[in-house]
Design an enzyme around this catalytic site. Sequence first.
Site, mmCIF file in Angstrom:
data_model
loop_
_atom_site.group_PDB
_atom_site.id
_atom_site.type_symbol
_atom_site.label_atom_id
_atom_site.label_comp_id
_atom_site.label_asym_id
_atom_site.label_seq_id
_atom_site.Cartn_x
_atom_site.Cartn_y
_atom_site.Cartn_z
ATOM 1 N N GLU A 162 0.805 -1.616 -0.308
ATOM 2 C CA GLU A 162 -0.031 0.085 0.093
ATOM 3 C C GLU A 162 0.746 1.315 0.258
ATOM 4 O OE1 GLU A 162 -4.228 -1.639 1.951
ATOM 5 O OE2 GLU A 162 -2.298 -0.303 3.398
ATOM 6 N N GLU A 319 -6.676 -7.497 -1.136
ATOM 7 C CA GLU A 319 -6.903 -7.703 0.592
ATOM 8 C C GLU A 319 -8.369 -6.812 0.263
ATOM 9 O OE1 GLU A 319 -5.273 -4.456 2.999
ATOM 10 O OE2 GLU A 319 -2.846 -5.117 2.290
#
Length: 682
Positions: A162, A319
């Site tokens: 991320e 995710e």
Amino acid sequence: MTRDPSPRWLRWPTDESRPRFAYGADYNPEQWPREVWREDVRLMREAGVNIVSLAIFSWARIQPTADSWDFDWLDESMDLLHSGGIAVDLATATASPPPWLSTEHPEILPVNELGQTVWPGARQHWRPTSPVFREHALRLTTAMAERYRDHPALAAWHVSNELGCHNVYDYSEDAARAFRDWLRARYGTVEALNTAWGTDFWAQRYGDFEQVLPPRLAASHPNPTQQLDFKRFSSDALKDHLRAERDVLRRITPDVPVTTNFMVMGETKGMHYADWAAEVDFVSNDHYVLPGPQARDELSFSANLTGNLAGGRPWFLMEHSTSAVNWQPVNVAKREGELARDSLLHVAHGADAVCFFQWRQSAAGAEKYHSAMVPHAGPDSEVFRSVARLGARLDELAEVVGSERRPARAAILFDWESWWASEQDSHPTELLRYRQEALDWYSAFLALGVRADVVHKGASLDSYDLVVAPILHVVPQDLGKELTRFVERGGHLVTTYFSGVVDENDHAWLGGYPGALRDLLGIRIEEFAPLLPAESVTLDDGTVGTLWSDRITVTDPGVDVWATYRDGHLAGRPAITRRALGGGSAAYVSTRLGVEGLSVLLGRLLTAAGVASELPEAARGRVELTVRRAGDVDYWFLINRTDEAVDLSELAGERLAQEAGERPETLAPRGVAVVRRTGPTG
């Protein structure tokens, strides 16, 4: 965006080449005693898991000190997973530096716009432009690649994690130096920078690049072009780090694909993912459902945009959550059917991998209340049973793997730079929200049962009949010409308030608004008329506008006024216009109508453009349709947006992977059906 003509996907073990969805989660064995690891593998096989992301936050374990390494536990975990038939998406482990690194080198820590150091204690406490951090991160990346280059479990590399989630904007001295270098490369001379930034305003004229700073805390509004360029630079700085790790991996393991997880969701806007997508072998994304009345519409919007960033090719959902998250003000558990519906909605938009954060719910740490595939309650839980059912269903849908998204006839044009620039300070209103306007249009398409792609600026529009470009604020001259060509070729363009106003340097186009789009739309606006929070305007078609209004003058005889303001100081003046041009048209919407008002307007726009719903009438608005295609076969994904059953008896085709007890002509509440349609029905 240039793409590799031979895109790469996961490197599955050579003896298992059958089509299959990747299914799994982030796995953190270091959080658990070794006796749990074998039980994890057993449960993974029971749930249908075939891949996990490993070592994402493991730097402190792998490299306990600057001069010591501990790979034993990771070797054991990799071997154990492989013995269980589970592939590994192996992280470079660089997402969060270990305590020894930030202690020995505090100069890697980010600095916020107030000049305050962002200290360790959470994650991502590093400067994207720090040469010290880069040196240590690449050393670790090299060590990981050299050690696991030949491991049979290795299916892909996962760069960092991320990127930019917590450190996209850094105002440190490292950032200042890198920003100046970026500006030199962009403008060449300080005179060109002065012109682009309009520095004669407020005596900001620079004599040397060394005088330039990031837009730190200032006495008033910082220079708007400086702010916009800093956003561009910050995204580029993270992209440069992505490239640096990727290049190490490609040099050492050229046959292993490389990805990193984007965060196309909600208001995460600092990273220009349309610009990043060509840097990875396949696109990956993290997404979490955001509470509110448009929760699943936003999920679909984000998955749709991700699928188009991937160029229509399969992508990896890295995710999402099995149930509640831990970081919202109130974290609500998912209801029955929502785990599968959320997952399959991503698949509908092109995902060939479905993974969760995380495998086993943590017992300690900041995310211990974040749901997982194995919750605190253990495998004897409805969450785990739902996980296992989804794994089995994905296996039954394996023939869909590798198919591409079938383009729609309508599209929403999404532009990161317009998002950044339109929401800066010292504007007509601070209440404008770029992504919300785009989402409202998307919800209106869903309400009418019409498929629409979400495409980034720069994508080809040639295949679309109708394109909506909400708040297309930044319009360089070339883009204005391209949109004009689109209309002249027979396309139908719709844009909205605060569009076409500035060029790429955030300079206002002169001569009246909407600037670069003024002639195409056939209208002229002398002054904006934004609305106060409690104000609204009523249009003569009965719809209600908020946020914004415009004093429009029609300048072209080919313009039709589709709606006027009924009340207020603009009563009787145009509110919605449409100019016919050849076989195409260009329409302008001067106020925020919300989903209900846009649904009324969009119906008219679709009819004029000759675009209709593909769904039976009874399903429109209740069911979302997304189509994937392989050869002459279409896979229709039908997602029930309601809590009631929907009749599908009018829909032809063969239903795949039907849930036990479901009737083939009925779509269960919050359910998903996949229908194979071949030949003329496709």
